[in-house]
Scaffold this motif. Sequence first.
Motif, PDB file in Angstrom:
ATOM      1  N   HIS A  63      32.161 -16.367 -32.700  1.00 17.20           N
ATOM      2  CA  HIS A  63      32.784 -15.780 -31.498  1.00 17.20           C
ATOM      3  C   HIS A  63      32.258 -14.357 -31.591  1.00 17.20           C
ATOM      4  N   THR A  64      32.190 -13.756 -32.693  1.00 19.14           N
ATOM      5  CA  THR A  64      31.973 -12.475 -32.925  1.00 19.14           C
ATOM      6  C   THR A  64      30.385 -12.212 -32.644  1.00 19.14           C
ATOM      7  N   PHE A  65      29.758 -13.063 -33.189  1.00 20.82           N
ATOM      8  CA  PHE A  65      28.369 -13.081 -33.118  1.00 20.82           C
ATOM      9  C   PHE A  65      27.855 -13.030 -31.685  1.00 20.82           C
ATOM     10  N   PHE A  66      28.390 -13.901 -30.741  1.00 17.15           N
ATOM     11  CA  PHE A  66      28.395 -14.082 -29.424  1.00 17.15           C
ATOM     12  C   PHE A  66      28.671 -12.856 -28.532  1.00 17.15           C
ATOM     13  N   GLN A  67      29.710 -12.289 -29.014  1.00 13.56           N
ATOM     14  CA  GLN A  67      30.037 -11.081 -28.310  1.00 13.56           C
ATOM     15  C   GLN A  67      29.196 -10.000 -28.688  1.00 13.56           C
ATOM     16  N   HIS A  68      28.783  -9.957 -29.851  1.00  9.82           N
ATOM     17  CA  HIS A  68      27.873  -8.853 -30.303  1.00  9.82           C
ATOM     18  C   HIS A  68      26.561  -8.915 -29.281  1.00  9.82           C
ATOM     19  N   LEU A  69      26.172 -10.078 -29.159  1.00  9.40           N
ATOM     20  CA  LEU A  69      24.722 -10.306 -28.276  1.00  9.40           C
ATOM     21  C   LEU A  69      25.047 -10.005 -26.857  1.00  9.40           C
ATOM     22  N   ILE A  70      26.141 -10.430 -26.287  1.00  9.54           N
ATOM     23  CA  ILE A  70      26.456  -9.854 -24.978  1.00  9.54           C
ATOM     24  C   ILE A  70      26.498  -8.618 -24.810  1.00  9.54           C
ATOM     25  N   THR A  71      27.414  -8.056 -25.498  1.00 14.19           N
ATOM     26  CA  THR A  71      27.988  -6.738 -25.430  1.00 14.19           C
ATOM     27  C   THR A  71      26.605  -5.649 -25.347  1.00 14.19           C
ATOM     28  N   PHE A  72      25.635  -5.883 -26.417  1.00 16.31           N
ATOM     29  CA  PHE A  72      24.733  -5.081 -26.495  1.00 16.31           C
ATOM     30  C   PHE A  72      23.474  -5.572 -25.876  1.00 16.31           C
ATOM     31  N   GLY A  73      23.572  -6.624 -25.059  1.00 14.34           N
ATOM     32  CA  GLY A  73      22.594  -7.078 -24.038  1.00 14.34           C
ATOM     33  C   GLY A  73      21.058  -7.632 -24.836  1.00 14.34           C
ATOM     34  N   ILE A  74      21.187  -8.247 -25.962  1.00 10.81           N
ATOM     35  CA  ILE A  74      20.160  -8.656 -26.611  1.00 10.81           C
ATOM     36  C   ILE A  74      20.203 -10.307 -26.741  1.00 10.81           C
ATOM     37  N   VAL A  75      20.530 -10.682 -25.970  1.00 12.58           N
ATOM     38  CA  VAL A  75      20.293 -12.449 -25.868  1.00 12.58           C
ATOM     39  C   VAL A  75      18.945 -12.743 -25.775  1.00 12.58           C
ATOM     40  N   ASN A  76      18.539 -13.678 -26.728  1.00 14.03           N
ATOM     41  CA  ASN A  76      17.188 -14.044 -26.857  1.00 14.03           C
ATOM     42  C   ASN A  76      17.169 -15.485 -26.149  1.00 14.03           C
ATOM     43  N   GLU A  77      16.275 -15.688 -25.236  1.00 16.03           N
ATOM     44  CA  GLU A  77      16.154 -17.110 -24.451  1.00 16.03           C
ATOM     45  C   GLU A  77      15.471 -17.802 -25.577  1.00 16.03           C
ATOM     46  N   GLU A  78      14.429 -17.460 -26.543  1.00 20.46           N
ATOM     47  CA  GLU A  78      13.938 -18.575 -27.497  1.00 20.46           C
ATOM     48  C   GLU A  78      15.196 -18.984 -28.287  1.00 20.46           C
ATOM     49  N   GLU A  79      16.290 -18.394 -28.182  1.00 19.46           N
ATOM     50  CA  GLU A  79      17.093 -19.136 -29.442  1.00 19.46           C
ATOM     51  C   GLU A  79      18.207 -19.640 -28.666  1.00 19.46           C
ATOM     52  N   LEU A  80      18.114 -20.257 -27.409  1.00 15.45           N
ATOM     53  CA  LEU A  80      19.101 -21.125 -26.750  1.00 15.45           C
ATOM     54  C   LEU A  80      19.670 -22.222 -27.470  1.00 15.45           C
ATOM     55  N   GLU A  81      18.618 -22.896 -28.120  1.00 13.15           N
ATOM     56  CA  GLU A  81      19.269 -24.176 -29.103  1.00 13.15           C
ATOM     57  C   GLU A  81      19.979 -23.735 -30.126  1.00 13.15           C
ATOM     58  N   LEU A  82      19.801 -22.855 -30.520  1.00 13.67           N
ATOM     59  CA  LEU A  82      20.891 -22.316 -31.908  1.00 13.67           C
ATOM     60  C   LEU A  82      22.244 -21.888 -31.212  1.00 13.67           C
ATOM     61  N   TYR A  83      22.094 -21.234 -30.033  1.00 13.54           N
ATOM     62  CA  TYR A  83      23.325 -20.880 -29.315  1.00 13.54           C
ATOM     63  C   TYR A  83      23.941 -22.201 -28.922  1.00 13.54           C
ATOM     64  N   ARG A  84      23.300 -23.258 -28.269  1.00 12.62           N
ATOM     65  CA  ARG A  84      23.865 -24.443 -27.966  1.00 12.62           C
ATOM     66  C   ARG A  84      24.603 -25.027 -29.148  1.00 12.62           C
ATOM     67  N   LYS A  85      24.119 -25.162 -30.499  1.00 14.47           N
ATOM     68  CA  LYS A  85      24.630 -25.694 -31.314  1.00 14.47           C
ATOM     69  C   LYS A  85      26.010 -25.079 -32.000  1.00 14.47           C
ATOM     70  N   LEU A  86      25.838 -23.899 -31.975  1.00 15.02           N
ATOM     71  CA  LEU A  86      27.080 -22.997 -32.316  1.00 15.02           C
ATOM     72  C   LEU A  86      28.217 -23.308 -31.153  1.00 15.02           C
ATOM     73  N   VAL A  87      27.780 -23.393 -30.057  1.00 13.67           N
ATOM     74  CA  VAL A  87      28.770 -23.408 -29.074  1.00 13.67           C
ATOM     75  C   VAL A  87      29.688 -24.904 -29.093  1.00 13.67           C
ATOM     76  N   ILE A  88      28.764 -25.859 -29.263  1.00 13.37           N
ATOM     77  CA  ILE A  88      29.274 -27.160 -29.454  1.00 13.37           C
ATOM     78  C   ILE A  88      30.296 -27.353 -30.762  1.00 13.37           C
TER      79      ILE A  88
END
Length: 516
Positions: free
Chosen positions: A248-273
């Motif tokens: 949760h902290t990692f995701f909020q860090h990405l969203i707050t600083f606007g550094i979401v990387n579209e190339e890492e969506l698969e990593l985000y998906r696995k962490l969300v699941i």
Amino acid sequence: MGSIPDPGELTELTQPSFDEFQHQTSLMTGCTLMWKELSDHISSLEANLMRQSEALKRKIEALDSETKTSLDSLKKRELSIDDSVKIAINRVELLKKDALKTLNEDNPDGEVDNGDGLLQILKSTCLRMEAKEFWNFVSGRKKDIELLREKIPEALLECIDPPKFVMEAISEVFPVDKRGNERGNDLGWACVLVLESLIPAVVDPVIGKSRILITPSVKEKAKEIAETWKRSLEERGGIDNVKTPDVHTFFQHLITFGIVNEEELELYRKLVIGSAWRKQMPKLAVSLGLADKMPDMIEELISKGQQLDAVHFTYEVSLVDRFPPVPLLKAFLKDAKKAASSILEDTNNAGRAAQLAARKEQSALRAVMKCIEEYKLEAELPPENLKKRLEQLEKTKTEKRKPAAVPANKRTRASNGGPMPPAKAGRSTNAYVSSFAAPPSIVRSPSHTQYPAAVPAYPSPPPAIYGTQTPPTCPYMYSPEAAPHLAGSYPGAPMNYPAYGGYGNGIAPAYQQAYY
């Protein structure tokens, strides 16, 4: 040379046959039908072309409108840069003066009783850019989390550089916990709270949330922090074993600083699941750009038996028609009941198994009832039957906690496993029976005759209330199994003493629900 026939001789003309007439008629009918079909087909093509032309025209108009809106927005953003910079410079100058002024003042008292006092301390640490003091104050007041959620955004506005201040404040535990041997409670909640509170402090004062005022150097630093966290995943046990607060902290860090990387969506998906049970995960998934992957993620959750989590994701992306919630909730209850039944199969510790099974089913019932209330599903899935089942489980647990009745005309042991005093001891004025467990009696060989030992007389103690004595600490979370009786011991029911606080009353500790 043939002779020319005389016209007068052609007295008989050839008559057309009826069959030929019918043939000609059928040909005319076929041609007419074919012409009608061709005419209808041409009309249909013309109508289809007209519809497509109108749709294309509307799309062109919408595209022109969007282009104009985008150009106007870009122009507005460009023109607002100067104003935003001026506002930021003036604000920095004002904050600088306030910070210099507070340097000569004493720090406010650390004990606060209301929101104003708490805000005063937060503002003081932010003005002084004392990130460590700010972090220690926030992380030590979890009981006031709602008040902190209200006051921290206002306090961060006092910082000269809010993004840098926040990154420095949470650096003790994110991206890597640096507390070493002093690691105690998980502070992920504090990291998320501070990162969420930073967003209002960095929005553009002119055009709002559409532009975040974070410098490129700060963004690069934020990216380095994110990379460090990802490299530490292996030390945390991999994606499947990482703690949900860290995710949760990692995701909020990405969203707050606007550094979401579209190339890492698969990593985000696995962490969300892996952390789908957390309440905020559906919204975080959408903010991370996973909206298009939601149908596949919901199906994966259903296949893993996480139907309740799937319902929350379904409502977040409006896929209720594709994934109806009521069948999912019923399947979740069915699986929970099966799991409870499998727990009851443990014959080694039937009492503990019964408690665990009841808790499992109670947790599932409460979670489903909360989901029904949240999404207004009472008409499709009435909660009355669920409430009755929950009350039944509660009643069963209460009945099991009731102590066994002891006959009044029978002597009982002074303590579990202890020797029984003589009959006259109860009538003696100086007889004293301890409420603590006596040492186990020695089992002698049957070849030796056992003689009853006299009970020594003790001085008469002051009247004692059993409930006021400190009972021995029980190391078990659940009631242990009854110890087997030693040979030669007397059967008897345990004394029924009043409950000491919550001790010995059989009440199981409150079960924390998995869904919140």
